[in-house]
Design an enzyme around this catalytic site. Sequence first.
Site, PDB file in Angstrom:
ATOM      1  N   ASP A  48     -11.745 -29.028  -0.718  1.00  0.00           N
ATOM      2  CA  ASP A  48     -10.724 -28.656  -1.702  1.00  0.00           C
ATOM      3  C   ASP A  48      -9.405 -29.358  -1.403  1.00  0.00           C
ATOM      4  O   ASP A  48      -8.807 -29.118  -0.361  1.00  0.00           O
ATOM      5  CB  ASP A  48     -10.512 -27.143  -1.677  1.00  0.00           C
ATOM      6  CG  ASP A  48     -11.699 -26.402  -2.244  1.00  0.00           C
ATOM      7  OD1 ASP A  48     -12.245 -25.533  -1.539  1.00  0.00           O
ATOM      8  OD2 ASP A  48     -12.086 -26.714  -3.380  1.00  0.00           O
ATOM      9  N   ASP A 189     -17.180 -21.699  -8.817  1.00  0.00           N
ATOM     10  CA  ASP A 189     -16.331 -21.754  -7.628  1.00  0.00           C
ATOM     11  C   ASP A 189     -15.257 -20.682  -7.696  1.00  0.00           C
ATOM     12  O   ASP A 189     -14.482 -20.645  -8.636  1.00  0.00           O
ATOM     13  CB  ASP A 189     -15.673 -23.139  -7.585  1.00  0.00           C
ATOM     14  CG  ASP A 189     -14.735 -23.333  -6.418  1.00  0.00           C
ATOM     15  OD1 ASP A 189     -13.972 -24.319  -6.444  1.00  0.00           O
ATOM     16  OD2 ASP A 189     -14.779 -22.528  -5.479  1.00  0.00           O
TER      17      ASP A 189
HETATM   18  C1  DX5 Z   1     -10.036 -22.310  -4.708  1.00  0.00           C
HETATM   19  C2  DX5 Z   1     -11.079 -23.296  -4.264  1.00  0.00           C
HETATM   20  C3  DX5 Z   1     -12.346 -22.642  -3.812  1.00  0.00           C
HETATM   21  C4  DX5 Z   1     -12.183 -21.657  -2.693  1.00  0.00           C
HETATM   22  C5  DX5 Z   1     -13.346 -20.701  -2.734  1.00  0.00           C
HETATM   23  O1  DX5 Z   1      -9.084 -22.924  -5.481  1.00  0.00           O
HETATM   24  O2  DX5 Z   1     -11.371 -24.207  -5.291  1.00  0.00           O
HETATM   25  O3  DX5 Z   1     -13.305 -23.607  -3.459  1.00  0.00           O
HETATM   26  O4  DX5 Z   1     -12.142 -22.296  -1.490  1.00  0.00           O
HETATM   27  O5  DX5 Z   1     -13.140 -19.712  -1.797  1.00  0.00           O
HETATM   28  P1  DX5 Z   1     -13.817 -18.268  -1.951  1.00  0.00           P
HETATM   29  O6  DX5 Z   1     -15.298 -18.513  -1.976  1.00  0.00           O
HETATM   30  O7  DX5 Z   1     -13.351 -17.553  -0.741  1.00  0.00           O
HETATM   31  O8  DX5 Z   1     -13.317 -17.677  -3.236  1.00  0.00           O
END
Ligand code: DX5
Length: 238
Positions: A48, A189
């Site tokens: 990310d 996501d």
């Molecule tokens: C948030 C990111 C995600 C995040 C997901 O903007 O794009 O990929 O890391 O994290 P979780 O699974 O904890 O929601």
Amino acid sequence: MTEPKLRNAIPMPEGIIIAPSILAADYARLGAEVQEAEAAGAIWFQVDVMDGHFVPNISIGVPVLASLRPVTSSFLDVHLMIENPGAFISAFAGAGADLITIHVEASRDLRGDLHLIRGAGCHAGVALNPATPAEAIYEVLDTVDLVLVMTVNPGFGGQTFIEEAVDKIGTIRDMRSETGLAEIPIQVDGGIGPETAPIAAAAGASVFVAGSSVFRRPAGIAASMRALYDSLSVPSRG
Ligand code: DX5
């Protein structure tokens, strides 16, 4: 004479995929955490990238990707949550990205940027924020290899899954069939865990990005990966 490709991307893995998001990993031991997840079956990782403008947070960039590339042969999925993504595509392709996903809300020339990604030798993905309607990507479906439906507003891990985003998965699934592009996977996501992954799967998603539910659960990485695979009734690849 055509430009040599910056990247010779790994073929995109198929089927049901759990893709750990390294945003939630312990950066002091990132390589080891990635290898631990690989031992538990992970073959696809999301990286990310946040710029503090498109999203209210700053994460990592090209140097971290370049450091990670030599320690894993897994598929590296770079999710650009940045403004003006076109300016950074060659840098991320050169650092080892297999897939580069840009946001429809951030690109000034979406089709042009998607062509840039493919021209660099990577797979191209397009992402939509929860409030962005599915129709926003209809015109570029023929230029992408993956569609990312955000199930949280981007910027942070550990947020709650937005149920309203699920309908959009179904709309995109229908769009795919209408346009004869059924092979394009739908990725989700944000807030993905054993409780929410089956909801997204039932709507048509097949790639599940998971950060805190892989790297932050007391049970540890291996048990957390298994719980996710079990919730989707698929055997773990580990
Ligand atoms: C948030 C990111 C995600 C995040 C997901 O903007 O794009 O990929 O890391 O994290 P979780 O699974 O904890 O929601």
